[in-house]
Design an enzyme around this catalytic site. Sequence first.
Site, PDB file in Angstrom:
ATOM      1  NE  ARG A 228      -4.291  -1.435   0.193  1.00 36.85           N
ATOM      2  CZ  ARG A 228      -4.453  -2.553  -0.494  1.00 36.85           C
ATOM      3  NH1 ARG A 228      -3.471  -2.985  -1.276  1.00 36.85           N
ATOM      4  NH2 ARG A 228      -5.567  -3.253  -0.410  1.00 36.85           N
ATOM      5  CG  HIS A 276      -2.890  -1.099  -6.821  1.00 35.42           C
ATOM      6  ND1 HIS A 276      -3.335  -0.371  -5.731  1.00 35.42           N
ATOM      7  CD2 HIS A 276      -2.830  -2.383  -6.393  1.00 35.42           C
ATOM      8  CE1 HIS A 276      -3.527  -1.188  -4.703  1.00 35.42           C
ATOM      9  NE2 HIS A 276      -3.219  -2.414  -5.086  1.00 35.42           N
TER      10      HIS A 276
END
Length: 313
Positions: A228, A276
């Site tokens: 993250r 991502h």
Amino acid sequence: MPAAAQSETIAVFYQSPSLAPLLQALQGAWPEAQWAVWPEVAPQATKAVVWAPTQAFIDQHPHLQYLFNMGAGVDALLQLQLPEQLQVVRIEDGGMAVQMAEYVTYAVLRHVREFDHYAHSQAKAQWQPRAMQQRADFPIGVMGLGVLGAHVAKVLAGLGFEVNGWSQSPKQIEGVHTYAGEGELSAFLQSSRILVCLLPLTPATEGILNRANLQQLQAGAYLINVARGGHLVEADLLALLEEGHLAGAMLDVCQPEPLPPEHPFWRHPRITLTPHISAQTGQQEAAQQITANARRIACGQAPHGLVNRSGGY
């Protein structure tokens, strides 16, 4: 008829244009269930399949007992106001472990084999072989040894790298030297020249990729963050790159996502960005896993991937 196949209405919130394939996979794995797709509301539903749900979705389904998250990370989900009785179940693999190992292996080999150098040489029409670097000079540290992290660590060890692993609680992985807890974090960092972050994002791990920790890595270290964006203190990364302690970074996650066009990461010569995509949930695999967990619940068993809400993962 299996217990989980009995007819019930399952609420669905999936914030993605690819809802149709997911719904088809869920219907195929659990044909007897009825699926109420947001903004359709099924206030009687006790189970829901979600990705990035809103607070309104939670509020309009007051009887939910199980929330099946279509991913491994639940940090954003746990920021919502969830009823006390609601149990969150995350995807443990869903086809992501192999993808994650592919991505991290690519990032490691790209750095160790200096493929960036050869790309630049090609652009200049220069034939410039470089001396081979030794794997022994690039010990790899994997932070986070859950399903994804453990698989990544084993794959890297299988390629002949020295691999260290660190997690909050002790783990044993064949071929990997493991460390655990705050007391062993420094020793783990100091033993690593390539650092791979696969930690869950919790209050305890937010900002863990900071100057104090990153400067403990061996000189010329390389950072790979596939967890993250909130793990990374961006200013500290930029400073350590400028100072030369870090050789570079490959980042699949940022904060916010997407990064604004003016962000310095876009144009930094030693930072590689991807949007991502290191590991994306396989919808068929996820549907099968959700259905298997529903059957476990119907039989009075705890589902796999049950999240400790107080711990954050």
